[in-house]
Scaffold this active site. Structure first.
Site, PDB file in Angstrom:
ATOM      1  N   SER A 181       0.789  -1.232   0.000  1.00 63.36           N
ATOM      2  CA  SER A 181       0.000   0.000   0.000  1.00 63.36           C
ATOM      3  C   SER A 181       0.817   1.277   0.000  1.00 63.36           C
ATOM      4  CB  SER A 181      -0.942   0.006   1.209  1.00 63.36           C
ATOM      5  OG  SER A 181      -0.201  -0.052   2.423  1.00 63.36           O
ATOM      6  N   HIS A 209      -5.232  -3.875  -2.406  1.00 60.73           N
ATOM      7  CA  HIS A 209      -4.864  -2.896  -3.424  1.00 60.73           C
ATOM      8  C   HIS A 209      -4.587  -3.551  -4.775  1.00 60.73           C
ATOM      9  CE1 HIS A 209      -4.515   0.591  -0.718  1.00 60.73           C
ATOM     10  NE2 HIS A 209      -4.143  -0.307   0.182  1.00 60.73           N
ATOM     11  N   LYS A 240     -12.228  -0.126  -1.753  1.00 53.73           N
ATOM     12  CA  LYS A 240     -11.334   0.524  -2.707  1.00 53.73           C
ATOM     13  C   LYS A 240     -11.936   0.412  -4.119  1.00 53.73           C
ATOM     14  CE  LYS A 240      -7.372   0.047   0.342  1.00 53.73           C
ATOM     15  NZ  LYS A 240      -8.174  -0.182   1.550  1.00 53.73           N
TER      16      LYS A 240
END
Length: 392
Positions: A181, A209, A240
């Site tokens: 990240s 991610h 996300k």
């Protein structure tokens, strides 16, 4: 710590330039937000990688599910599970090519729940030095012996594996981020799976991610390397690329059943409301659509390449890579704060990342690009950042 020493500790945090405060920001679109005073910004600090938070079909799905109530009022084991959550779990498992999946309230709680349930004091966990805080905390609360290997260093990991036999009554685990990240780099999954074949351990990969970011169709780290199987638990988030809230563990039916019965963050947390699950499910449907999903992934890659190219040509010290996480290394916390402050004054919202989020001396700006950013927003912002970098 003594409560009487709180002020003293706060003063020390402020002196080190690592004091944090909360700034309100209301998102008007996937890329633009306003603060409490009404000032508008182009936002390069969110993890809204595909820009789906303001996708009409995603918002419509959430609106429709509000008719089932604004909250769930209890845990899934005591108050019942919403249909939307069960459907989402099925669709996540299909998308990640696993037997099953289990949704938690956040990605953070997913890592805590999985590691707490699967590992114990008879276990050994090998953890990458740059793993996310949720992994670090999950390792700690599990009670397992923790061995840290240097970042993405498979030679170091193998040495530790060779020096640490399988516990007589326990299990060895290797846990890692898929996309890291703070640096935006990708785990060396092929080498990791080669080690697994040689040394026998349970592999947990956090794809928070990676989902919707890497892999031809956005399925994450395994697809990025063209790998099928080998990962025992794939952790992920709904907050996300999937534009909602929550986390998930994609795994076997057996592991899911065990988590339902042993993962305390799942058992004792109030369930996510139907509208949250409905939004994530629709975002996943958009990503899964071969036409819409591929177009979003291609746009994200184009925008990432453009921003990286412009910043590199401007002389900013970015960390090389291929993901939309673009760290601009400043070294000092003060320099990171100054850069972010000047960018805000010029209408650009960025995150200044400082210790303890990153090691001392490695403070940075963490810039994230999304598929929703326009070419004009990227080019104009890169030019402003170039001038600001020269000033500081």
């Amino acid at each position: 710590m003594k409560i009487s020493r709180i002020n003293e500790n706060l003063l020390a945090i402020k002196k080190s330039e690592n004091f944090r405060s909360i700034n309100d920001l209301r998102m008007l679109s996937a890329t633009r937000g306003i603060d409490g005073q009404g000032k508008e910004y182009v936002v390069f600090s969110s993890n809204n990688y595909l820009g789906l938070t303001h996708e009409k079909s995603v918002m419509d799905a959430a609106r429709a599910a509000v008719s089932f109530g604004t909250g769930s009022t209890g845990s899934r084991l005591t108050s019942g599970a919403s249909f939307e959550l069960s459907l989402l779990e099925k669709n996540i498992a299909d998308f990640k090519h696993t037997e099953s999946a289990l949704v938690f309230n956040t990605g953070y709680m997913t890592n805590l729940g999985v590691l707490y349930a699967l590992a114990d004091k008879s276990s050994v966990i090998f953890s990458d030095r740059l793993n996310h805080a949720s992994i670090i905390d999950g390792c700690r609360i599990s009670g397992a012996k923790i061995l840290i290997y240097e970042h993405n260093d498979m030679n170091h990991l193998e040495k530790l594996l060779e020096q640490t036999p399988v516990p007589a009554d326990g299990q060895r685990f290797v846990v890692t981020d898929g996309v890291f990240s703070m640096d935006g780099d990708i785990v060396d999954l092929p080498s990791l799976l080669n080690l697994k074949a040689k040394h026998d351990f349970c592999l947990i990969v956090d794809d928070a991610h990676a989902l919707g970011v890497i892999g031809k169709t956005g399925r994450g780290t395994a697809e990025h390397f063209g790998i099928n199987g080998g990962i025992d638990v794939q952790i992920g988030t709904l907050s996300k690329a999937l534009a909602s809230e929550g986390g998930y563990a994609a795994c076997s039916n057996e592991i899911r059943d065990y988590l339902v019965n042993k993962a305390r963050p799942f058992i004792f947390s109030t369930s996510l409301p139907p509208m949250v699950a409905a939004a994530a499910n629709q975002a996943l449907a958009v990503l899964s659509d071969s036409s819409k999903g591929n177009a979003l992934m291609e746009k994200l890659r184009e925008n990432t390449k453009l921003m990286r190219s412009l910043l590199e040509k401007a002389g900013l010290p970015i960390v090389q890579g291929c993901t939309p996480i673009i760290p601009i290394l400043t070294g000092s916390s003060q320099k990171a704060l100054n850069f972010a402050k000047l960018c805000r004054e010029n209408g650009i919202m960025l995150s200044a990342i400082r210790p303890p989020s990153v090691p001392e001396g490695t403070s940075r700006i963490r810039l994230t690009v999304t598929a929703a950013h326009s070419q004009e927003e990227i080019e104009k912002s890169a030019l402003i950042m170039k001038e600001i970098w020269r000033k500081i």
